[in-house]
Design an enzyme around this catalytic site. Sequence first.
Site, PDB file in Angstrom:
ATOM      1  N   HIS A   1      32.029  24.717  17.430  1.00 42.77           N
ATOM      2  CA  HIS A   1      30.571  24.642  17.481  1.00 42.77           C
ATOM      3  C   HIS A   1      29.976  25.989  17.917  1.00 42.77           C
ATOM      4  O   HIS A   1      29.120  26.566  17.231  1.00 42.77           O
ATOM      5  CB  HIS A   1      30.164  23.527  18.450  1.00 42.77           C
ATOM      6  CG  HIS A   1      28.693  23.328  18.582  1.00 42.77           C
ATOM      7  ND1 HIS A   1      28.018  22.324  17.939  1.00 42.77           N
ATOM      8  CD2 HIS A   1      27.743  24.010  19.273  1.00 42.77           C
ATOM      9  CE1 HIS A   1      26.731  22.396  18.228  1.00 42.77           C
ATOM     10  NE2 HIS A   1      26.534  23.411  19.045  1.00 42.77           N
ATOM     11  N   GLU A   2      30.457  26.497  19.048  1.00 44.39           N
ATOM     12  CA  GLU A   2      29.901  27.753  19.564  1.00 44.39           C
ATOM     13  C   GLU A   2      30.235  28.923  18.643  1.00 44.39           C
ATOM     14  O   GLU A   2      29.465  29.876  18.539  1.00 44.39           O
ATOM     15  CB  GLU A   2      30.395  28.019  20.993  1.00 44.39           C
ATOM     16  CG  GLU A   2      30.057  26.911  22.011  1.00 44.39           C
ATOM     17  CD  GLU A   2      28.583  26.525  22.057  1.00 44.39           C
ATOM     18  OE1 GLU A   2      27.730  27.362  21.704  1.00 44.39           O
ATOM     19  OE2 GLU A   2      28.282  25.357  22.409  1.00 44.39           O
TER      20      GLU A   2
ATOM     21  N   GLU B   1      21.275  25.690  14.930  1.00 41.90           N
ATOM     22  CA  GLU B   1      22.106  24.507  15.149  1.00 41.90           C
ATOM     23  C   GLU B   1      22.787  24.080  13.844  1.00 41.90           C
ATOM     24  O   GLU B   1      23.882  23.515  13.868  1.00 41.90           O
ATOM     25  CB  GLU B   1      21.231  23.384  15.721  1.00 41.90           C
ATOM     26  CG  GLU B   1      21.972  22.295  16.460  1.00 41.90           C
ATOM     27  CD  GLU B   1      22.797  22.777  17.651  1.00 41.90           C
ATOM     28  OE1 GLU B   1      22.503  23.854  18.226  1.00 41.90           O
ATOM     29  OE2 GLU B   1      23.763  22.078  18.003  1.00 41.90           O
TER      30      GLU B   1
ATOM     31  N   HIS C   1      27.492  29.269  16.120  1.00 43.79           N
ATOM     32  CA  HIS C   1      26.353  30.031  16.664  1.00 43.79           C
ATOM     33  C   HIS C   1      26.678  31.528  16.676  1.00 43.79           C
ATOM     34  O   HIS C   1      25.842  32.374  16.339  1.00 43.79           O
ATOM     35  CB  HIS C   1      26.050  29.579  18.093  1.00 43.79           C
ATOM     36  CG  HIS C   1      25.375  28.236  18.184  1.00 43.79           C
ATOM     37  ND1 HIS C   1      24.172  27.964  17.556  1.00 43.79           N
ATOM     38  CD2 HIS C   1      25.707  27.095  18.847  1.00 43.79           C
ATOM     39  CE1 HIS C   1      23.812  26.705  17.833  1.00 43.79           C
ATOM     40  NE2 HIS C   1      24.731  26.156  18.607  1.00 43.79           N
TER      41      HIS C   1
HETATM   42 ZN    ZN Z   1      24.595  24.224  19.497  1.00 43.30          ZN
END
Ligand code: ZN
Length: 508
Positions: A264-265, A294, A268
Amino acid sequence: MPSEAKLRELRARLLEICDLGWAGAALSWDQATYMPAGGAPARARQIALLGRLEHERLTDPALGRLLDALAPYAEEHEDEDARLIAVARRDFDKAIKVSASYVKRANALGAASYSAWRIARPEDDFASMRPYLEQSLELTREYVEFFAPYRHMIDPLIDDVDQGLTCADIHALFDELRRELVPLVDVICNRPPADDRCLHGEFAQRSQLEFGLKVATDFGYDLERGRLDTTPHPFCTKFSDADVRITTRTYANELSQSLFSILHETGHALYEQGIAPELSGTPLGKGTSVGVHESQSRLWENVVGRSRNFWQHYYPKLQQDFPQLGKTPPESFYRAINMVARSPIRTDADEVTYNLHIILRFDLEIDLLEGRLAVKDLPEAWRARYQSDLAITPPDDRDGCLQDVHWYSGGYSGGYSGGVGGAFHSYAIGNILAAQFYAAALRAHPDIPNEIRAGEFTTLRNWLTQNLYRHGRKLKPAEIVARATGEPMTIKPYMAYLRSKYGELYRL
Ligand code: ZN
């Protein structure tokens, strides 16, 4: 002064504003990773000072005069400088509307409320949070008045994070989504439940970090310009375009949480590392909106990282690193990491139920802001919505309306952040856009799934870099979506993705 000299001065001023923000981010990162507990009081003071200096520079009347002088240039040109002037103008105009007294009070309340929440949540003590939440709601109402007139009170809050979207847009989107999701969750939950026992046991934390980081670098995360550390709550942060860091949290007895937090990170971080270097140090040098940001974390974590193609390549490697998985067939593992279950906790939710957690929070925020729901009645309203939307009743407020930090940690840092309103909708936008962007990438490059099956991500990452990442804030969120996918934001690709993946998984 000719335009050239004025533009140079503008860039110099904007770089200092960026540097103050990045310096504050470095102090916050250290606070969350390696700082000894004794450093806390001085650190809080230093972070607040940098925030104040950043706000002072951002609202400096001399910056306003410079932007006034450059306005004709922005009107006559359509180049990158014109875009820079326009975005800097928007940031300046928004920042000067907010009073210094508000910033001070909002940050003080946010800090006090966060400290209280850290004690109140484990003790299931909503009563002690009620006064904080009531004050926070009052401050939010004060904040939106700076931006009057507006169509709906929540519109200025949404505009801070997802420029161009309004309450009406989100309502329309969420109504449609809820109509589709509630019956889909019903059907899936009537099927035999999946079994995720293979994810529980003893898993060396160091091996978890090594495996996660290997996948992150395979995705394209550049360790010359990044690193991974551990924190209680995973995040991605940035100190310059050449230093974008991620964190995760590992559990000795659970395998999937740390890994998917890293993926997830990483999403980003890929976005931030992919922004064109020439935009760095200006307000154009960051992601275009929270929702689009996101979408990238969700795309890499879920659409790629929870796909069957991905695990065809990585599961044998995972089994090598964790021999206890030796007897678990790939299909069982795939079903375990995609198990759909009605849970009271948003952060534990799977891809199918997740947005229902978001939609009900958005609706409750609206009710609180409009005064239709009193803070004292929030726990009851929360339980009622969980019952009607997810057919479960949270056992207590700890795992009910106290579970998320957002409403209990509001403040102001270059924009309204957290607090009541505008805190949750971007997560759902991210899920919707992740599917929409991925579908567009597949139309351009039908071979992407085969590449993923071979542990190869260059085509997908390059497409995302070309169509999203490199533009930073040069393009508005709606422009990015329309140019990259050929249509405005729509839930269709997202629902098609869910129906195809989970229809197959649960044999619907
Ligand atoms: Zn996030």
